[in-house]
Enzyme design. Sequence first.
Site, PDB file in Angstrom:
ATOM      1  N   CYS A  83       0.875  -1.176   0.000  1.00  0.00           N
ATOM      2  CA  CYS A  83       0.000   0.000   0.000  1.00  0.00           C
ATOM      3  C   CYS A  83       0.911   1.224   0.000  1.00  0.00           C
ATOM      4  CB  CYS A  83      -1.008  -0.004   1.144  1.00  0.00           C
ATOM      5  SG  CYS A  83      -0.349   0.188   2.802  1.00  0.00           S
ATOM      6  N   CYS A  89      -2.327   1.367  -4.385  1.00  0.00           N
ATOM      7  CA  CYS A  89      -1.073   2.030  -4.776  1.00  0.00           C
ATOM      8  C   CYS A  89      -1.028   2.333  -6.262  1.00  0.00           C
ATOM      9  CB  CYS A  89       0.147   1.237  -4.326  1.00  0.00           C
ATOM     10  SG  CYS A  89       0.381  -0.347  -5.110  1.00  0.00           S
ATOM     11  N   CYS A 120       3.396  -0.314  -8.693  1.00  0.00           N
ATOM     12  CA  CYS A 120       3.992  -1.639  -8.576  1.00  0.00           C
ATOM     13  C   CYS A 120       4.509  -2.141  -9.917  1.00  0.00           C
ATOM     14  CB  CYS A 120       2.968  -2.634  -8.044  1.00  0.00           C
ATOM     15  SG  CYS A 120       2.344  -2.190  -6.431  1.00  0.00           S
TER      16      CYS A 120
END
Length: 132
Positions: free
Chosen positions: A10, A84, A88
Amino acid sequence: MASVTILFVCVHNAGRSQMAAGYARTLGGDRVTVLSGGSAPGESLNPTAVAAMAEEGIDISAEVPQLLLTDDVRASDAVITMGCGDACPIFPGKRYEDWELTDPAGRGLDEVRPIRDDIKARVQRLLDDLLA
C-alpha cells in the site's frame, strides 16, 4: 506443505499492508514468506492499525514501513496491492490482486475494526487458495 511468498503493498506501508502481513504470518505460519512495502513509505505504523491488530492477538508494533523494492516483487508468488495504483512493477507469471480497502489513516478504532476484519477474511481466502 506448499510454501509461497506473498508481497502486500500500500502507499505508506503503515496500515492495510501491515495488517495483511500480520495476518498472513499468523495464519500461514511457516508455509508462507511475507513481504510488505510501500510506494511512499510513512515514518511509522498507523497506531490505530497496531491497536486493532493487538485486539486480535497479533503484535505488529515492531514493524517499520519499507520502500517497495522491485526485487521483492520478483521474489513473490503473489503480489497484493491496496490502493497504490500503478506504483507496482509487473512481472509475467505472478499472481496480482488489487484489494479495494478503505485507508485506515486518520480513522478511529471503531472504523478500523471492519477494515481489519475484511483484510483477515481476504488473507484467509488467499492462503486457502495459494496453499491448496
